[in-house]
Each structure stands twice: as structure tokens, then as C-alpha cells.
Design an enzyme around this catalytic site. Structure first.
Site, PDB file in Angstrom:
ATOM      1  CB  ILE A   9      -0.992  -0.014   1.197  1.00 30.52           C
ATOM      2  CG1 ILE A   9      -2.050   1.087   1.023  1.00 30.52           C
ATOM      3  CG2 ILE A   9      -0.253   0.120   2.529  1.00 30.52           C
ATOM      4  CD1 ILE A   9      -3.215   0.994   1.988  1.00 30.52           C
ATOM      5  CD  GLN A  12       4.005   4.223  -9.948  1.00 28.81           C
ATOM      6  OE1 GLN A  12       4.687   5.121 -10.426  1.00 28.81           O
ATOM      7  NE2 GLN A  12       3.787   3.080 -10.589  1.00 28.81           N
ATOM      8  CG  ASP A  13       0.961   0.459  -9.191  1.00 27.71           C
ATOM      9  OD1 ASP A  13       1.529   1.507  -9.553  1.00 27.71           O
ATOM     10  OD2 ASP A  13       0.908  -0.561  -9.899  1.00 27.71           O
ATOM     11  CG  LEU A  55       4.235 -10.020   0.581  1.00 28.90           C
ATOM     12  CD1 LEU A  55       4.606  -9.197  -0.652  1.00 28.90           C
ATOM     13  CD2 LEU A  55       2.932 -10.773   0.341  1.00 28.90           C
ATOM     14  CG  LEU A  76      -1.237  -3.526  -5.493  1.00 26.19           C
ATOM     15  CD1 LEU A  76      -1.532  -2.041  -5.382  1.00 26.19           C
ATOM     16  CD2 LEU A  76      -1.529  -4.010  -6.895  1.00 26.19           C
ATOM     17  CB  ALA A  78       6.195  -7.230  -5.902  1.00 30.19           C
ATOM     18  CB  THR A 121       5.068  -7.470 -14.695  1.00 30.14           C
ATOM     19  OG1 THR A 121       5.896  -6.678 -15.544  1.00 30.14           O
ATOM     20  CG2 THR A 121       5.836  -8.739 -14.368  1.00 30.14           C
ATOM     21  CD  GLU A 123      10.633  -6.210 -17.442  1.00 33.04           C
ATOM     22  OE1 GLU A 123      11.402  -7.148 -17.625  1.00 33.04           O
ATOM     23  OE2 GLU A 123      10.908  -5.039 -17.749  1.00 33.04           O
ATOM     24  CE1 TYR A 144       8.805  -7.503 -10.526  1.00 32.03           C
ATOM     25  CE2 TYR A 144       9.053  -7.042 -12.871  1.00 32.03           C
ATOM     26  CZ  TYR A 144       8.316  -6.973 -11.701  1.00 32.03           C
ATOM     27  OH  TYR A 144       7.075  -6.383 -11.715  1.00 32.03           O
ATOM     28  CE  LYS A 148       5.405  -8.979  -9.533  1.00 30.73           C
ATOM     29  NZ  LYS A 148       4.149  -8.618  -8.885  1.00 30.73           N
ATOM     30  CG  HIS A 174       1.650   1.262 -14.134  1.00 26.90           C
ATOM     31  ND1 HIS A 174       1.748  -0.051 -14.544  1.00 26.90           N
ATOM     32  CD2 HIS A 174       1.481   1.223 -12.795  1.00 26.90           C
ATOM     33  CE1 HIS A 174       1.644  -0.847 -13.495  1.00 26.90           C
ATOM     34  NE2 HIS A 174       1.493  -0.104 -12.413  1.00 26.90           N
ATOM     35  NE  ARG A 179       7.991   2.977 -12.464  1.00 26.49           N
ATOM     36  CZ  ARG A 179       7.881   1.648 -12.486  1.00 26.49           C
ATOM     37  NH1 ARG A 179       7.572   0.978 -11.386  1.00 26.49           N
ATOM     38  NH2 ARG A 179       8.033   0.983 -13.609  1.00 26.49           N
TER      39      ARG A 179
HETATM   40  P1  NAP Z   1       6.491  -0.192  -5.525  1.00 25.60           P
HETATM   41  O1  NAP Z   1       6.227   1.273  -5.527  1.00 25.60           O
HETATM   42  O2  NAP Z   1       7.907  -0.634  -5.373  1.00 25.60           O
HETATM   43  O3  NAP Z   1       5.624  -0.872  -4.375  1.00 25.60           O
HETATM   44  C1  NAP Z   1       5.867  -2.195  -3.958  1.00 25.60           C
HETATM   45  C2  NAP Z   1       5.467  -2.317  -2.517  1.00 25.60           C
HETATM   46  O4  NAP Z   1       5.753  -3.660  -2.069  1.00 25.60           O
HETATM   47  C3  NAP Z   1       6.206  -1.363  -1.577  1.00 25.60           C
HETATM   48  O5  NAP Z   1       5.270  -0.657  -0.811  1.00 25.60           O
HETATM   49  C4  NAP Z   1       7.048  -2.294  -0.709  1.00 25.60           C
HETATM   50  O6  NAP Z   1       7.158  -1.882   0.646  1.00 25.60           O
HETATM   51  C5  NAP Z   1       6.223  -3.576  -0.738  1.00 25.60           C
HETATM   52  N1  NAP Z   1       7.053  -4.731  -0.372  1.00 25.60           N
HETATM   53  C6  NAP Z   1       8.307  -5.027  -0.802  1.00 25.60           C
HETATM   54  N2  NAP Z   1       8.752  -6.134  -0.174  1.00 25.60           N
HETATM   55  C7  NAP Z   1       7.763  -6.552   0.646  1.00 25.60           C
HETATM   56  C8  NAP Z   1       7.632  -7.638   1.574  1.00 25.60           C
HETATM   57  N3  NAP Z   1       8.623  -8.504   1.775  1.00 25.60           N
HETATM   58  N4  NAP Z   1       6.480  -7.738   2.274  1.00 25.60           N
HETATM   59  C9  NAP Z   1       5.480  -6.838   2.117  1.00 25.60           C
HETATM   60  N5  NAP Z   1       5.540  -5.789   1.266  1.00 25.60           N
HETATM   61  C10 NAP Z   1       6.673  -5.656   0.534  1.00 25.60           C
HETATM   62  O7  NAP Z   1       5.925  -0.875  -6.861  1.00 25.60           O
HETATM   63  P2  NAP Z   1       4.686  -0.438  -7.794  1.00 25.60           P
HETATM   64  O8  NAP Z   1       5.235   0.228  -8.995  1.00 25.60           O
HETATM   65  O9  NAP Z   1       3.654   0.243  -6.963  1.00 25.60           O
HETATM   66  O10 NAP Z   1       4.163  -1.861  -8.278  1.00 25.60           O
HETATM   67  C11 NAP Z   1       3.069  -2.513  -7.642  1.00 25.60           C
HETATM   68  C12 NAP Z   1       2.972  -3.930  -8.173  1.00 25.60           C
HETATM   69  O11 NAP Z   1       2.713  -3.908  -9.576  1.00 25.60           O
HETATM   70  C13 NAP Z   1       4.229  -4.786  -8.000  1.00 25.60           C
HETATM   71  O12 NAP Z   1       3.827  -6.096  -7.707  1.00 25.60           O
HETATM   72  C14 NAP Z   1       4.886  -4.737  -9.362  1.00 25.60           C
HETATM   73  O13 NAP Z   1       5.673  -5.886  -9.594  1.00 25.60           O
HETATM   74  C15 NAP Z   1       3.667  -4.696 -10.258  1.00 25.60           C
HETATM   75  N6  NAP Z   1       3.891  -4.050 -11.556  1.00 25.60           N
HETATM   76  C16 NAP Z   1       4.276  -2.748 -11.608  1.00 25.60           C
HETATM   77  C17 NAP Z   1       4.467  -2.157 -12.844  1.00 25.60           C
HETATM   78  C18 NAP Z   1       4.884  -0.701 -12.947  1.00 25.60           C
HETATM   79  O14 NAP Z   1       5.207  -0.265 -14.060  1.00 25.60           O
HETATM   80  N7  NAP Z   1       4.828   0.075 -11.882  1.00 25.60           N
HETATM   81  C19 NAP Z   1       4.240  -2.874 -14.027  1.00 25.60           C
HETATM   82  C20 NAP Z   1       3.820  -4.192 -13.921  1.00 25.60           C
HETATM   83  C21 NAP Z   1       3.636  -4.769 -12.687  1.00 25.60           C
HETATM   84  P3  NAP Z   1       8.110  -0.638   1.064  1.00 25.60           P
HETATM   85  O15 NAP Z   1       7.272   0.543   0.716  1.00 25.60           O
HETATM   86  O16 NAP Z   1       8.293  -0.794   2.510  1.00 25.60           O
HETATM   87  O17 NAP Z   1       9.356  -0.781   0.264  1.00 25.60           O
END
Ligand code: NAP
Length: 344
Positions: A9, A12-13, A55, A76, A78, A121, A123, A144, A148, A174, A179
Site C-alpha cells: 500500500i 506507487q500503485d 510477504l 501489489l 513485491a 507484469t 516483463e 524479477y 512474476k 506505468h 515511481r
Molecule cells: P512499488 O512502488 O515498489 O511498491 C511495492 C510495494 O511492495 C512497496 O510498498 C514495498 O514496501 C512492498 N514490499 C516489498 N517487499 C515486501 C515484503 N517482503 N512484504 C510486504 N511488502 C513488501 O511498486 P509499484 O510500482 O507500486 O508496483 C506494484 C505492483 O505492480 C508490483 O507487484 C509490481 O511488480 C507490479 N507491476 C508494476 C508495474 C509498474 O510499471 N509500476 C508494471 C507491472 C507490474 P516498502 O514501501 O516498505 O518498500
């Protein structure tokens, strides 16, 4: 009032989705790895119910699901940074692949009727240059996307094995001002503003000629919600359908800040962008930002989402660059040392 649980939460997303669901009147529960820093959700933290959890830790997930008893779950959380996944492949697999399985297990035993969104994703398509559809074959090219692929298929498997309502959003890149700072779009947005303001001399980048489909994160969260409002669960590609290179992103960012710089030298490791007013190099290429294997292009068709979910992205490439650069111009930072700048 519906109850939603969001993992990741504070990211970004997750932060955009939390705002979106609060506006829809949901009780929003969120899993945070640690309670500080809350980053983008800090301004709304009093309206959320936050629980610490990891997680990698089954008990913490069981506890979070029991506390939230969610109608909808948005998974979300990861480790999403491709470059780091090569340095930490085991951790990446533990969080992304096994973490998803742990969460699904908690949901299966405690709230099997909850509707679940899984963040897959683009990817995963990896080494495939055609325009991708939901039926496309995966050929992941980094730890990664491999993690996924596992989490995507285990999510599909829980839908097929246990008749759970699980949807996968195969999202193309996105971006937004939220970001992570290591991602190239944010790095460019910050870098050009810092250069324009005289706080940084030079921006170090990797391969400028990779193509990506960049959407605006704040509007991608709506489609996650839409997937969970259908009669039956399904998987959807979410993309803009337009691709641009990192080079285009960089040059557009120059335009937004009004920095007049032109390319010097042959494209590749030797090239640089030179400022016309003082002759200084403002962009150089650094081999440390090249990946062991690169995906040169990722393209996807969003026609299924358009047809079934009636969803379409509104923000186009140039506007997205402007949003990200404008944010950096309005949120200035202290001068950084060259060492700090290179490390990012
Ligand atoms: P993000 O900003 O890096 O957010 C990921 C979140 O996961 C962070 O809040 C992080 O916590 C949390 N996290 C990391 N390790 C964890 C753990 N061990 N236990 C619990 N929480 C954990 O990424 P995002 O861009 O919002 O992406 C959200 C999801 O969409 C991800 O699964 C990503 O793979 C997927 N995705 C993103 C994109 C894109 O372009 N953005 C595209 C395709 C798929 P902290 O805040 O404490 O670090």
C-alpha cells in the site's frame, strides 16, 4: 461498506489505489513492511487501517487477513526492480513468488470468497517482439519476471483449483511522480530538473534505445478495481498501446525544463548530450546501468480491457513526462554530490 486489503500500500500503485478506494467509500486495510516511512500514504494514514507484515512471513499474512476480513484483495506488494533482481534473485523469488503463494494460502483458508487482484507484469513476455495479447507466450529474461511468472501462474492455479475469484492484470510500465527513484523515468525527471537548477552536472544512464509502453499509474488503479467488479474473474493486459524509447523520454524531459542539449557521438556507450549554452555534458552513458540481458521492446494490446472493462488510458506519453517533470520542479531538493548522483 466494502473492505479492501492492499499489500504494498505504501508503494506507487498502492498509494493511488488507497486514495481511489477511500473515495469509493471502502474501509481500506493496508499491509506495510515497516511502519515508517509511509511515503505516499502518510497524508492519508489516519483514514487507513495499517498492519505491519512481510510477504516472507506466513503468520503476519494470516494475521492481516484475519484482521481485515476483506471483500477485495489487491496484491501489489513485491520487489519490482529488475536490476536489483539480478543482485538478489533468492530474495526476489521469496517475496514475489512464494510471498504470493503464502498470501493465497491465507486467503484460501480464511476468506476464500474474497475477490483477488494479482499484479502480473508485461516483463513476463520478455523476449517476444510481437504485440502481446493475453494468450501470448511468456519468455521472462530476468529474475524479477521469472518470479512474476511463478506468482502469475499460482494465482491462475488458485482460480482453477479452488474456484477462487482471482484476476491478473498483466500491466505494462506505468509511471508517476511516485515511481521509485531507481526507475529510469523518475531518475530522468529528477535529473533534468536538478541539472537545470544547477544542483547536478551530469545524469548517468544505461541503454537509451529500449522501447517501453508507459502509462500513468494514477489511472491504472481504476482498472484493477474494475476487474474485481465483473461477473467472472479473468486476466487482462493493461497498456496504452504506444511505445517510446528512453531517449524520447529524455529529450521530452529536456523540452519540459527548457534545457537545450544535443547528442554528440555515435549512439551507444560513447555518446553524450551536450548543453548548448556552456558545452558541458549533461548526459553520459554508464555501463553499470546496462542489464545482463535487455528487453529491447515491450508492446501489448489492451483491446480485451477496452472491450470487456470499458477502460481506456487517457494520459499520453508527452503529458506523462510533463506531469513527472513538473512534480520535480515543484519539489526541490538540496544539491547532491556527484557520487550520490552516480549511485542512483
Ligand atoms: P512499488 O512502488 O515498489 O511498491 C511495492 C510495494 O511492495 C512497496 O510498498 C514495498 O514496501 C512492498 N514490499 C516489498 N517487499 C515486501 C515484503 N517482503 N512484504 C510486504 N511488502 C513488501 O511498486 P509499484 O510500482 O507500486 O508496483 C506494484 C505492483 O505492480 C508490483 O507487484 C509490481 O511488480 C507490479 N507491476 C508494476 C508495474 C509498474 O510499471 N509500476 C508494471 C507491472 C507490474 P516498502 O514501501 O516498505 O518498500
Amino acid at each position: 461498506m466494502k473492505r479492501a486489503l492492499i499489500t504494498g500500500i505504501a508503494g506507487q500503485d498502492g498509494s493511488y489505489l488507497a486514495e481511489f478506494l477511500l473515495a469509493k467509500g471502502y474501509d481500506v486495510f493496508g499491509l506495510v513492511l515497516r511502519d515508517e516511512p509511509l511515503r505516499w500514504i502518510d497524508p492519508i494514514k489516519d483514514r487507513l487501517i495499517l498492519m505491519e507484515g512481510d510477504l516472507r512471513n506466513q503468520k503476519s499474512l494470516d494475521h492481516a487477513v484475519r484482521q481485515a476480513l476483506p471483500d477485495e484483495v489487491y496484491h501489489l506488494g513485491a520487489l519490482p526492480f529488475v536490476a536489483i533482481s539480478w543482485k538478489q534473485p533468492v530474495l526476489t523469488a521469496d517475496v514475489n513468488a512464494l510471498g504470493t503463494t503464502r498470501l493465497l494460502e491465507a486467503l484460501r483458508s480464511i476468506t476464500p470468497h474474497a475477490r483477488i487482484y494479482h499484479a502480473s507484469t508485461s516483463e513476463m513476455f520478455g523476449l517476444t517482439e510481437e504485440i502481446q495479447t493475453e494468450e501470448g507466450l511468456f519468455h521472462p529474461r530476468n529474475p524479477y519476471s521469472i518470479s512474476k511468472c511463478y506468482s502469475h501462474w499460482i494465482a491462475v492455479n488458485y482460480r482453477e483449483s479452488y474456484d477462487m475469484y482471482v484476476c491478473c492484470g498483466i500491466m505494462f510500465n506505468h509511471e508517476s511522480p511516485r515511481r521509485g527513484e531507481n526507475f529510469v523515468t523518475r531518475k530522468i525527471a529528477r535529473g533534468v530538473v536538478d541539472i537545470k537548477e544547477g544542483k547536478q552536472d551530469c545524469l548517468y544512464l544505461g541503454n537509451l534505445d529500449v522501447w517501453r509502453d508507459w502509462g500513468y499509474a494514477s489511472e491504472y488503479v481504476e482498472v484493477m478495481w474494475l476487474m474485481l467488479q465483473q461477473d467472472a474473474p479473468d486476466d487482462y493486459i493493461i497498456s496504452t498501446g504506444e511505445v517510446h524509447t528512453v531517449r524520447e523520454f529524455l529529450e521530452e524531459a529536456f523540452c519540459v525544463v527548457g534545457l537545450d542539449a544535443e547528442r554528440n557521438g555515435k549512439k551507444g556507450i560513447e555518446e553524450a548530450y551536450i548543453r548548448k549554452d556552456n558545452g558541458q555534458a549533461v548526459v553520459r552513458i554508464s555501463p553499470e546501468f546496462f542489464r545482463p540481458v535487455e528487453l529491447t521492446v515491450l508492446r501489448g494490446s489492451n483491446s480485451k480491457a477496452k472491450g470487456k472493462l470499458k477502460w481506456e488510458p487517457k494520459t499520453r506519453f508527452r503529458e506523462l513526462v510533463r506531469i513527472m517533470v513538473d512534480y520535480e520542479m515543484q519539489n526541490t531538493r538540496p544539491t547532491q554530490s556527484i557520487r550520490e548522483v552516480k549511485r542512483r
